[in-house]
Design a protein around this motif. Structure first.
Motif, PDB file in Angstrom:
ATOM      1  N   PRO A 295      -0.833  -4.893 -32.684  1.00 21.97           N
ATOM      2  CA  PRO A 295      -1.775  -3.798 -32.434  1.00 21.97           C
ATOM      3  C   PRO A 295      -1.290  -2.866 -31.328  1.00 21.97           C
ATOM      4  CG  PRO A 295      -2.921  -5.908 -32.562  1.00 21.97           C
ATOM      5  CD  PRO A 295      -1.458  -6.224 -32.506  1.00 21.97           C
ATOM      6  N   VAL A 296      -1.670  -1.604 -31.437  1.00 26.02           N
ATOM      7  CA  VAL A 296      -1.364  -0.637 -30.379  1.00 26.02           C
ATOM      8  C   VAL A 296      -1.925  -1.158 -29.055  1.00 26.02           C
ATOM      9  CG1 VAL A 296      -1.861   1.678 -29.511  1.00 26.02           C
ATOM     10  CG2 VAL A 296      -1.315   1.347 -31.927  1.00 26.02           C
ATOM     11  N   GLY A 297      -1.123  -1.076 -28.012  1.00 31.53           N
ATOM     12  CA  GLY A 297      -1.552  -1.534 -26.699  1.00 31.53           C
ATOM     13  C   GLY A 297      -1.103  -2.937 -26.348  1.00 31.53           C
ATOM     14  N   THR A 298      -0.528  -3.674 -27.325  1.00 36.07           N
ATOM     15  CA  THR A 298       0.005  -5.009 -27.030  1.00 36.07           C
ATOM     16  C   THR A 298       1.134  -4.904 -26.007  1.00 36.07           C
ATOM     17  OG1 THR A 298      -0.533  -5.739 -29.282  1.00 36.07           O
ATOM     18  CG2 THR A 298       1.046  -7.070 -28.042  1.00 36.07           C
ATOM     19  N   ASP A 299       1.134  -5.797 -25.042  1.00 36.95           N
ATOM     20  CA  ASP A 299       2.154  -5.751 -23.996  1.00 36.95           C
ATOM     21  C   ASP A 299       3.555  -5.950 -24.566  1.00 36.95           C
ATOM     22  OD1 ASP A 299       0.235  -5.387 -22.079  1.00 36.95           O
ATOM     23  OD2 ASP A 299       0.409  -7.384 -21.188  1.00 36.95           O
TER      24      ASP A 299
ATOM     25  N   SER B 214      11.465   0.552 -28.807  1.00 35.18           N
ATOM     26  CA  SER B 214      11.082   1.842 -29.376  1.00 35.18           C
ATOM     27  C   SER B 214       9.661   1.866 -29.936  1.00 35.18           C
ATOM     28  CB  SER B 214      12.054   2.227 -30.500  1.00 35.18           C
ATOM     29  OG  SER B 214      13.375   2.301 -30.021  1.00 35.18           O
ATOM     30  N   HIS B 215       9.168   3.102 -30.151  1.00 33.46           N
ATOM     31  CA  HIS B 215       7.854   3.410 -30.728  1.00 33.46           C
ATOM     32  C   HIS B 215       6.704   3.030 -29.790  1.00 33.46           C
ATOM     33  CE1 HIS B 215      10.142   4.269 -34.280  1.00 33.46           C
ATOM     34  NE2 HIS B 215      10.516   3.022 -34.425  1.00 33.46           N
ATOM     35  N   LEU B 216       6.969   3.001 -28.488  1.00 36.44           N
ATOM     36  CA  LEU B 216       5.968   2.580 -27.509  1.00 36.44           C
ATOM     37  C   LEU B 216       4.858   3.619 -27.359  1.00 36.44           C
ATOM     38  CD1 LEU B 216       8.445   1.277 -24.780  1.00 36.44           C
ATOM     39  CD2 LEU B 216       7.250  -0.087 -26.512  1.00 36.44           C
ATOM     40  N   SER B 217       3.632   3.141 -27.135  1.00 35.72           N
ATOM     41  CA  SER B 217       2.504   4.040 -26.887  1.00 35.72           C
ATOM     42  C   SER B 217       2.349   4.342 -25.409  1.00 35.72           C
ATOM     43  CB  SER B 217       1.207   3.424 -27.415  1.00 35.72           C
ATOM     44  OG  SER B 217       0.925   2.197 -26.756  1.00 35.72           O
TER      45      SER B 217
ATOM     46  N   ASP C 283      14.548   1.638 -12.444  1.00 40.24           N
ATOM     47  CA  ASP C 283      13.831   0.424 -12.064  1.00 40.24           C
ATOM     48  C   ASP C 283      14.632  -0.812 -12.461  1.00 40.24           C
ATOM     49  OD1 ASP C 283      11.746   1.925 -11.128  1.00 40.24           O
ATOM     50  OD2 ASP C 283      10.373   1.454 -12.782  1.00 40.24           O
ATOM     51  N   PHE C 284      14.617  -1.836 -11.608  1.00 42.83           N
ATOM     52  CA  PHE C 284      15.159  -3.142 -11.984  1.00 42.83           C
ATOM     53  C   PHE C 284      14.017  -3.993 -12.517  1.00 42.83           C
ATOM     54  CE2 PHE C 284      16.316  -7.565 -11.256  1.00 42.83           C
ATOM     55  CZ  PHE C 284      17.564  -7.614 -11.868  1.00 42.83           C
ATOM     56  N   VAL C 285      14.194  -4.602 -13.678  1.00 41.19           N
ATOM     57  CA  VAL C 285      13.140  -5.403 -14.286  1.00 41.19           C
ATOM     58  C   VAL C 285      13.612  -6.837 -14.469  1.00 41.19           C
ATOM     59  CG1 VAL C 285      12.009  -3.477 -15.447  1.00 41.19           C
ATOM     60  CG2 VAL C 285      13.879  -4.660 -16.608  1.00 41.19           C
ATOM     61  N   ARG C 286      12.683  -7.739 -14.271  1.00 42.29           N
ATOM     62  CA  ARG C 286      12.949  -9.154 -14.489  1.00 42.29           C
ATOM     63  C   ARG C 286      12.453  -9.573 -15.869  1.00 42.29           C
ATOM     64  NH1 ARG C 286      16.669 -11.322 -11.082  1.00 42.29           N
ATOM     65  NH2 ARG C 286      16.230 -10.789  -8.900  1.00 42.29           N
ATOM     66  N   GLN C 287      13.090 -10.575 -16.436  1.00 39.02           N
ATOM     67  CA  GLN C 287      12.649 -11.112 -17.718  1.00 39.02           C
ATOM     68  C   GLN C 287      11.174 -11.481 -17.647  1.00 39.02           C
ATOM     69  OE1 GLN C 287      13.453 -15.304 -19.045  1.00 39.02           O
ATOM     70  NE2 GLN C 287      14.895 -14.276 -20.405  1.00 39.02           N
ATOM     71  N   GLY C 288      10.393 -11.007 -18.616  1.00 43.58           N
ATOM     72  CA  GLY C 288       8.970 -11.312 -18.676  1.00 43.58           C
ATOM     73  C   GLY C 288       8.084 -10.272 -18.037  1.00 43.58           C
ATOM     74  N   GLY C 289       8.682  -9.321 -17.299  1.00 39.32           N
ATOM     75  CA  GLY C 289       7.881  -8.273 -16.685  1.00 39.32           C
ATOM     76  C   GLY C 289       7.475  -7.217 -17.695  1.00 39.32           C
ATOM     77  N   LYS C 290       6.234  -6.735 -17.596  1.00 43.15           N
ATOM     78  CA  LYS C 290       5.752  -5.729 -18.543  1.00 43.15           C
ATOM     79  C   LYS C 290       6.499  -4.418 -18.346  1.00 43.15           C
ATOM     80  CE  LYS C 290       1.632  -3.221 -20.104  1.00 43.15           C
ATOM     81  NZ  LYS C 290       0.173  -3.049 -20.009  1.00 43.15           N
ATOM     82  N   ILE C 291       6.956  -3.828 -19.470  1.00 39.95           N
ATOM     83  CA  ILE C 291       7.639  -2.539 -19.414  1.00 39.95           C
ATOM     84  C   ILE C 291       6.909  -1.461 -20.214  1.00 39.95           C
ATOM     85  CG2 ILE C 291       9.909  -3.558 -18.994  1.00 39.95           C
ATOM     86  CD1 ILE C 291      10.553  -3.129 -21.958  1.00 39.95           C
ATOM     87  N   GLY C 292       6.005  -1.855 -21.099  1.00 36.25           N
ATOM     88  CA  GLY C 292       5.300  -0.864 -21.909  1.00 36.25           C
ATOM     89  C   GLY C 292       4.324  -1.528 -22.856  1.00 36.25           C
ATOM     90  N   GLU C 293       3.870  -0.739 -23.848  1.00 41.66           N
ATOM     91  CA  GLU C 293       2.901  -1.226 -24.827  1.00 41.66           C
ATOM     92  C   GLU C 293       3.304  -0.787 -26.230  1.00 41.66           C
ATOM     93  OE1 GLU C 293      -0.907   0.203 -23.614  1.00 41.66           O
ATOM     94  OE2 GLU C 293      -0.845  -0.861 -21.674  1.00 41.66           O
ATOM     95  N   VAL C 294       3.016  -1.633 -27.196  1.00 42.26           N
ATOM     96  CA  VAL C 294       3.311  -1.345 -28.600  1.00 42.26           C
ATOM     97  C   VAL C 294       2.590  -0.074 -29.041  1.00 42.26           C
ATOM     98  CG1 VAL C 294       2.970  -2.159 -30.980  1.00 42.26           C
ATOM     99  CG2 VAL C 294       3.748  -3.750 -29.207  1.00 42.26           C
ATOM    100  N   GLY C 295       3.273   0.719 -29.874  1.00 38.73           N
ATOM    101  CA  GLY C 295       2.665   1.927 -30.416  1.00 38.73           C
ATOM    102  C   GLY C 295       3.196   2.237 -31.803  1.00 38.73           C
ATOM    103  N   SER C 296       3.008   3.491 -32.203  1.00 40.28           N
ATOM    104  CA  SER C 296       3.496   3.948 -33.509  1.00 40.28           C
ATOM    105  C   SER C 296       4.019   5.369 -33.361  1.00 40.28           C
ATOM    106  CB  SER C 296       2.385   3.875 -34.560  1.00 40.28           C
ATOM    107  OG  SER C 296       2.893   4.182 -35.855  1.00 40.28           O
TER     108      SER C 296
END
Length: 237
Positions: free
Chosen positions: A143-147, A183-186, A194-207
């Motif tokens: 669903p749109v908005g999924t982490d 890709s296709h992030l909402s 930014d440096f990101v660690r494994q498991g850190g939120k980077i965006g949300e599912v979109g279309s």
């Protein structure tokens, strides 16, 4: 994706192309969908000894996928969009050419989101009835908005909200030429640098972009070679 280990200070070549060797002797390389059947690996050890290996690459059978219901402009762009597409593709190519000395990829790999696998790497795509190039990502429908989380440690090299084909797009550099794409992030939760660690939120599912429904298109590249990220993962829980 192939990872290797040799002696610190050794030199490694794949088909006469020198590849990076880390301070602990680690190295990696990868083979894309249509790579030839054989590759040559050469290692020169610090003492001067040389190791030669012939790598035989098994061929896979890929699925055919039909995707219908896309806006016609996303299947065959008008001439007005080509300048934008070329500019975006040039930046993507620049990022894929980065050869960072850090080895963040050693953090390992986890699924970047939860959902149903709706598209697989290497499949031949028919968009609105028009045959197109193979699909080089792993699609996870949700669903749109999924982490969406970082699958692996790394530095964000791109965080764009609206690329023509891929919509909201994040590219993460994991070192040694290895770059992942989301890709296709909402929504995006990070910015370039930014440096990101494994498991850190980077965006949300979109279309966003060329998409017929909400999903994450996740890709992995070693320079110009497009790799299958699913081979690095266990089945989703």
């Amino acid at each position: 994706l192939v990872t290797g280990q040799t002696e610190p200070g050794a030199k490694v070549w794949l088909n006469d192309k020198a590849i990076r060797v880390g301070e602990k002797g680690q190295f990696l390389f990868g083979f894309g969908r249509d790579y030839k059947e054989v590759a040559k690996l050469r290692v020169e050890l610090p003492a001067g000894d040389e190791v030669l290996k012939t790598l035989k690459i098994a061929k896979r059978t890929y699925k055919t996928e039909r995707v219908d219901g896309l806006p016609p402009s996303k299947v065959t762009p008008s001439e007005a969009f080509y300048k934008r597409i070329r500019t975006e593709n040039a930046e993507i190519a620049r990022i894929r050419a980065i050869d960072t000395v850090e080895y963040w990829f050693e953090s390992g790999w986890v699924w970047p989101t939860k959902g149903r696998v709706s598209g697989v790497y290497g499949s031949q795509r028919i968009l609105n009835g028009v045959p197109k190039r193979p699909h080089f990502g792993l699609d996870v429908a949700a669903p749109v908005g999924t982490d969406v989380i970082a699958s692996t440690d790394g530095v964000v090299r791109m965080a764009e909200k609206d690329l023509y084909y891929t919509g909201g797009t994040i590219m993460i550099d994991h070192g040694f030429g290895l770059v992942s794409v989301y890709s296709h992030l909402s929504a995006l939760s990070v910015k370039a640098g930014d440096f990101v660690r494994q498991g850190g939120k980077i965006g949300e599912v979109g279309s966003t972009g060329r998409s017929s429904g909400p999903h994450l298109d996740w890709r992995l590249n070693w320079f110009k070679e497009r790799l299958d990220p699913e081979l690095l993962l266990r089945a989703p829980e």
